[in-house]
Enzyme design. Sequence first.
Site, PDB file in Angstrom:
ATOM      1  N   GLN A  90      24.789  36.087 -36.833  1.00  9.45           N
ATOM      2  CA  GLN A  90      24.634  36.231 -37.553  1.00  9.45           C
ATOM      3  C   GLN A  90      23.016  36.757 -37.802  1.00  9.45           C
ATOM      4  O   GLN A  90      22.633  37.578 -39.220  1.00  9.45           O
ATOM      5  CB  GLN A  90      23.630  34.287 -38.333  1.00  9.45           C
ATOM      6  CG  GLN A  90      24.062  33.741 -38.033  1.00  9.45           C
ATOM      7  CD  GLN A  90      23.656  31.935 -37.714  1.00  9.45           C
ATOM      8  OE1 GLN A  90      23.187  31.356 -38.932  1.00  9.45           O
ATOM      9  NE2 GLN A  90      23.375  32.099 -36.415  1.00  9.45           N
ATOM     10  N   ASP A  93      19.587  42.663 -36.756  1.00  6.68           N
ATOM     11  CA  ASP A  93      19.661  43.896 -36.340  1.00  6.68           C
ATOM     12  C   ASP A  93      20.982  44.321 -35.448  1.00  6.68           C
ATOM     13  O   ASP A  93      21.731  43.747 -35.073  1.00  6.68           O
ATOM     14  CB  ASP A  93      17.803  43.185 -35.224  1.00  6.68           C
ATOM     15  CG  ASP A  93      18.566  42.580 -34.902  1.00  6.68           C
ATOM     16  OD1 ASP A  93      19.180  41.634 -33.959  1.00  6.68           O
ATOM     17  OD2 ASP A  93      17.799  40.873 -34.512  1.00  6.68           O
ATOM     18  N   HIS A 108      27.091  37.917 -40.437  1.00  2.97           N
ATOM     19  CA  HIS A 108      25.522  37.910 -42.160  1.00  2.97           C
ATOM     20  C   HIS A 108      25.042  39.898 -42.317  1.00  2.97           C
ATOM     21  O   HIS A 108      24.776  39.607 -42.736  1.00  2.97           O
ATOM     22  CB  HIS A 108      25.020  38.052 -41.716  1.00  2.97           C
ATOM     23  CG  HIS A 108      24.893  36.149 -42.184  1.00  2.97           C
ATOM     24  ND1 HIS A 108      23.738  35.165 -41.600  1.00  2.97           N
ATOM     25  CD2 HIS A 108      25.421  35.460 -42.118  1.00  2.97           C
ATOM     26  CE1 HIS A 108      24.486  34.139 -41.549  1.00  2.97           C
ATOM     27  NE2 HIS A 108      25.565  33.625 -42.080  1.00  2.97           N
ATOM     28  N   GLY A 174      19.749  30.435 -30.287  1.00  2.00           N
ATOM     29  CA  GLY A 174      18.510  30.576 -30.746  1.00  2.00           C
ATOM     30  C   GLY A 174      19.039  30.469 -32.775  1.00  2.00           C
ATOM     31  O   GLY A 174      18.462  31.844 -33.432  1.00  2.00           O
ATOM     32  N   THR A 175      19.608  29.128 -33.520  1.00  2.00           N
ATOM     33  CA  THR A 175      19.825  29.193 -34.705  1.00  2.00           C
ATOM     34  C   THR A 175      19.561  28.280 -34.891  1.00  2.00           C
ATOM     35  O   THR A 175      19.820  26.735 -33.885  1.00  2.00           O
ATOM     36  CB  THR A 175      21.296  29.774 -34.509  1.00  2.00           C
ATOM     37  OG1 THR A 175      20.923  29.227 -36.513  1.00  2.00           O
ATOM     38  CG2 THR A 175      22.524  29.393 -34.036  1.00  2.00           C
ATOM     39  N   SER A 176      18.853  27.576 -36.163  1.00  2.00           N
ATOM     40  CA  SER A 176      18.323  26.492 -36.587  1.00  2.00           C
ATOM     41  C   SER A 176      19.939  25.504 -37.090  1.00  2.00           C
ATOM     42  O   SER A 176      19.916  24.391 -37.355  1.00  2.00           O
ATOM     43  CB  SER A 176      17.348  26.636 -37.809  1.00  2.00           C
ATOM     44  OG  SER A 176      18.248  27.019 -38.745  1.00  2.00           O
ATOM     45  N   ASN A 200      18.358  26.586 -27.212  1.00  2.00           N
ATOM     46  CA  ASN A 200      17.501  26.711 -28.215  1.00  2.00           C
ATOM     47  C   ASN A 200      16.457  26.361 -27.756  1.00  2.00           C
ATOM     48  O   ASN A 200      16.181  25.227 -27.296  1.00  2.00           O
ATOM     49  CB  ASN A 200      18.058  26.370 -29.343  1.00  2.00           C
ATOM     50  CG  ASN A 200      17.852  26.720 -31.197  1.00  2.00           C
ATOM     51  OD1 ASN A 200      17.196  27.935 -31.088  1.00  2.00           O
ATOM     52  ND2 ASN A 200      17.386  26.160 -31.780  1.00  2.00           N
ATOM     53  N   GLU A 202      14.217  24.253 -29.362  1.00  2.00           N
ATOM     54  CA  GLU A 202      13.792  23.163 -29.902  1.00  2.00           C
ATOM     55  C   GLU A 202      15.475  22.373 -30.538  1.00  2.00           C
ATOM     56  O   GLU A 202      16.085  23.593 -30.760  1.00  2.00           O
ATOM     57  CB  GLU A 202      12.922  22.853 -30.722  1.00  2.00           C
ATOM     58  CG  GLU A 202      13.147  23.745 -32.404  1.00  2.00           C
ATOM     59  CD  GLU A 202      12.588  23.755 -33.009  1.00  2.00           C
ATOM     60  OE1 GLU A 202      11.371  24.060 -33.241  1.00  2.00           O
ATOM     61  OE2 GLU A 202      13.116  25.168 -34.133  1.00  2.00           O
TER      62      GLU A 202
END
Length: 235
Positions: A90, A93, A108, A174-176, A200, A202
Amino acid sequence: MRPVRVVVLTGAGISAESGVRTFRDSGGLWEGHDVEAVATPEGFARDPELVQRFYDARRRAVAQATPNAAHRALVHLEEALGEDLLVVTQNVDDLHERAGSRRVVHMHGELLRAWCQECGRRHRWDGDLVDVPPCPACGERALRPDVVWFGEVPYELERIDRAVTACDLFVSVGTSGSVYPAAGYVALAASSGARTLELNLEPSEVSRFFDEVRTGPAAQLVPQWVEQLVPGLRA
Ligand code: OAD
């Protein structure tokens, strides 16, 4: 033995240890801007200069960043699995590519590309857009960042759907889990019979859909997982 087919979905958290800020750090604001103002077609129509400045600043920040151990581990995994690995990111960069990954889908879009709203062509773009430079193809001053804004359709959805439904292992890094369709891929993978793993900092908003959740920084968790999947591979 048939090789394992793996899809890795990455989000802003994989680039956090490279110094690129994640989106939901600061209460719905991106660098002090309302998301609606800088990440929608309506926001761009209302104030193109603000939006171009915002993405110019992000493009410059990414140019200063370097890939971290998590990006590098995925390169080693690609060396081992070849076409049986697809990284779906997503992120806008280019840290996966700079680390050396080749099989990457930017659902994205990409900060380092500009899209001409006049002729439709896309160009690699390292510089700023706020000065309204002409399109190298048609000469019109109608370039925008080639990133997907809210209300627009992400790229390569059919290819991603095919890979997710065909994979044996789906790993999210690493994605919410707050933006769809990406947040829905874990459920799609699970319903197609894949094992699912979340890495992740969290628990995310969709952690409950994963078979396994490991919490910690991506630069530690991803190399550990790659070493576990392909023992002996130096990640
Ligand atoms: P978010 O900012 O929503 O979430 C980043 C996630 O990474 C959070 O769950 C953090 O806990 C986690 N995280 C932070 N540092 C980490 C680290 N060092 N290691 C591992 N995890 C870490 O970013 P995304 O989920 O990528 O879309 O956001 C998804 C989409 O929302 C973006 O692509 C963008 C945004 O709106 C568009 O622009 C269309």
